[in-house]
Structure formats: C-alpha cells, structure tokens
Design an enzyme around this catalytic site. Structure first.
Site, PDB file in Angstrom:
ATOM      1  CG  LEU A  33      -1.985   1.026   1.397  1.00  0.00           C
ATOM      2  CD1 LEU A  33      -3.048   0.872   0.323  1.00  0.00           C
ATOM      3  CD2 LEU A  33      -2.621   0.955   2.782  1.00  0.00           C
ATOM      4  CB  SER A  99       2.554  -4.551   3.121  1.00  0.00           C
ATOM      5  OG  SER A  99       1.658  -3.916   3.965  1.00  0.00           O
ATOM      6  CD  GLN A 100      -3.358  -2.947  -0.811  1.00  0.00           C
ATOM      7  OE1 GLN A 100      -3.963  -2.277   0.008  1.00  0.00           O
ATOM      8  NE2 GLN A 100      -3.192  -2.560  -2.072  1.00  0.00           N
ATOM      9  CG  ASP A 216       4.743  -4.636  10.836  1.00  0.00           C
ATOM     10  OD1 ASP A 216       5.392  -4.991   9.848  1.00  0.00           O
ATOM     11  OD2 ASP A 216       3.720  -3.933  10.748  1.00  0.00           O
ATOM     12  CG  HIS A 271       4.728  -2.146   7.643  1.00  0.00           C
ATOM     13  ND1 HIS A 271       4.420  -3.486   7.677  1.00  0.00           N
ATOM     14  CD2 HIS A 271       4.142  -1.664   6.521  1.00  0.00           C
ATOM     15  CE1 HIS A 271       3.664  -3.797   6.637  1.00  0.00           C
ATOM     16  NE2 HIS A 271       3.482  -2.697   5.913  1.00  0.00           N
TER      17      HIS A 271
END
Ligand SMILES: *[C@@H]1O[C@H](CO)[C@@H](O)[C@H](O)[C@H]1NC(C)=O
Ligand SMILES: *[C@@H]1O[C@H](CO)[C@@H](O)[C@H](O)[C@H]1NC(C)=O
Ligand SMILES: *[C@@H]1O[C@H](CO)[C@@H](O)[C@H](O)[C@H]1NC(C)=O
Length: 290
Positions: A33, A99-100, A216, A271
């Site tokens: 994202l 991630s996404q 994260d 993250h």
C-alpha cells in the site's frame, strides 16, 4: 585426449557461467500500500548480489495512491501481467510480496490454475486481516478510529477501497463475513463455488514463507503476517488454532503437514524496513530463492 586443449577452455567456462545464472528461478515482487517499484531497489540488489543473474521483475501496477483501488480489480490486472511471464519461466518462479501485496499474491495463487510458483514469500502481510489504528489508516480515514471503521468498510461503498477488503473487526464478525467480499472468500471463511478449486491452486506452491514480527508497527495484530488473528476478546490465536487452519479450507494445514510452511519472526523491524534490511533478507528470504 590430446585434442582437449586450452583453446576449448574459455568455451567450457562460458557454458558453466551461463548455466549457473540460469539456475536461479526468476523472482516477481508485488509492492504494498502506498509504495511501488521504486521502494524495492534495495531488495532487488540484495537478490542479485547473492544470486547473480537472477531476473527480478516488479510490475509497475497500482503504485502509490492507486494502491487503494479495489483488490479484485488489482488481482485481475496483476494476473494478466504475471501469468504470461510465469508461463515463460520453465523451471518455475518465486513470488515475493510485501504487505498489501501479500494479500494480492495470496489471491493470485488461488485464482491462477496450474501456476508454477515455487516459493511464496509473504513479507509482513495482513494475511488474516488488519484491525489497528495506523498512519496508513489515518491517510484514508483521518477522523475515524478502528472501533468505528467497520461502519464504513463493511458496506458496498467501503469495499471499493483495498484496505477495507482486509479489514477484519473481531467485534463485528457477522458484518465482516457478510460485506467483506475479499479476505473471507480467499481464506475460506465464506464458502463459495470456487473454494475447492482455489484450495487446489494454492496448494501447488512448494513453499509458504511467512515473515513478520512484533515491532512491525502497522500490521495489527502482527501475527496476522503468519495467519494468526484476534479472537473476540482481542487475544491473538495463532495460525494452528484458527478455524480455517483446522478445517484446512484453503490448504494451509496440508502445506504445514507437508513441512512446507516456514515461519520467520524477526524483532526490531518496523513495517517499511522489511524489504530493506539485509539481516531479514539473509535470515528469512535468501534460502528460498533458488
Ligand atoms: C454457484 O453454483 C450454483 C450451483 O451449481 C449456481 O447455481 C450458481 O450460479 C453458481 N454461482 C456462481 C457465482 O457461479
Ligand atoms: C486472554 O487469554 C488469557 C489466557 O487465556 C486470559 O487470561 C485473558 O483474560 C484473555 N484476555 C482477555 C481480554 O480476555
Ligand atoms: C534489521 O533486522 C534485524 C533482525 O533481523 C533487527 O534486529 C534490526 O533492528 C533491523 N534493523 C532495521 C533498521 O530495521
């Protein structure tokens, strides 16, 4: 014997070196994202340094703000880009998804029949969903807190936003199952006509690598990166205690029983650092990219 001369040596060496570079399967990276190919140069360098000659491809699809586009549309477009490239990889390929992007890859591996993906490496992805106040959330919903997001996300309009499609509010499970048209379907929490086909497709991967960790700061709970999630009292139940694991509805238990789930937990990694941290790369990723 006599005709094996020095002159043939360079040719032999050339053959050897081209062999060894072809030995690494190509790697496809799917971004997360609000980022894009730019953010993955470091990771590409890591890969090509340890495995010279590896072909690394990062599709420039839905980068940055476009990444909030609905996920089924993104999956369709990523598929049209990746499927032909995967077919060209005769010895198979690896998917490395952040991630996404991890959720997008999860869906891709379900919908693509007879794919040849060997390692699916998921780098801190909300595979079991997301329920937490984060900076990312504030960019999209400046005025909302996590407790109320479900009102927006669990509606037809909300499902037009990627983040709502893995929003998993443990206090509104019925609404999650009813309105979320993405995550409950790929994770088999809602059964549908393709549940079994998607399961078969997903299980074709040779290795599932789940990377994530407690510092994260975005993926909440962080155990979602390894298929764990909150139960109704916001305690986290781990992968093996989740209903979708026990019922093996998308093949996770089978993969685990086969010995093909590798969980890599690393502390001290925020993250946005997962794909830029050499220590993470060498401990959790490198070995699966052969
Ligand atoms: C699912 O299967 C049922 C029964 O075979 C069929 O009536 C229905 O149209 C199918 N739904 C979709 C979305 O394909
Ligand atoms: C979480 O689980 C632990 C152990 O089962 C229990 O003691 C605790 O009360 C639970 N927390 C909540 C908020 O229910
Ligand atoms: C890199 O990863 C290691 C764990 O492998 C961690 O201890 C360290 O804090 C990380 N550094 C950064 C800048 O993320």
């Amino acid at each position: 014997m006599a005709h094996f001369t020095v002159r043939s040596l360079p040719f032999v060496l050339l053959l050897c070196s081209s062999r060894s570079s072809e030995a690494y399967r190509p790697v496809f990276i799917v971004h997360g994202l609000f980022d894009g190919p730019k953010q993955f140069k470091t990771l590409t360098n890591f890969i090509q340094k340890v495995h010279p000659g590896t072909q690394v491809t990062i599709p420039d699809l839905y980068p940055d703000v476009l990444s909030v586009w609905p996920l089924w549309t993104q999956v369709k477009v990523f598929r049209s880009k990746l499927e032909p490239l995967l077919k060209q990889a005769e010895e198979g390929a690896h998917l490395l998804c952040f991630s996404q992007g991890g959720v997008i890859c999860r869906a891709l591996l379900s919908v693509m029949p007879s794919h040849n993906v060997h390692s699916f490496i998921s780098l801190s992805a909300p595979l079991a969903g997301q329920y937490g106040d984060t900076d990312y959330l504030k960019k999209i919903f400046p005025k909302y807190l996590k407790k109320r997001i479900y009102k927006v996300c669990y509606s037809r309009l909300g499902q037009e936003l990627s983040i709502c499609q893995y929003w998993n509010d443990p206090h509104h499970r019925n609404k999650y199952l009813k309105y979320n048209n993405f995550l409950p379907r790929i994770n088999g929490e809602i059964q549908h006509n393709y549940t079994n086909v998607w399961r078969e497709n997903f299980m074709k991967i040779k290795k599932l690598v789940l990377v994530g960790g407690p510092d994260d700061g975005v993926i909440t709970p962080w155990q979602s990166s390894q298929f764990g999630f909150y139960n109704i009292n916001e305690n986290v139940s781990t992968m093996r205690n989740r209903e979708y694991y026990r019922s093996d509805v998308f093949g996770l238990k089978t993969l685990d029983t086969r010995g093909d789930v590798s969980v890599c937990v690393q502390s001290g990694v925020g993250h946005v650092h997962w794909h830029q941290n050499y220590s993470v790369f060498s401990s959790c990723i490198q070995q699966w990219l052969t």
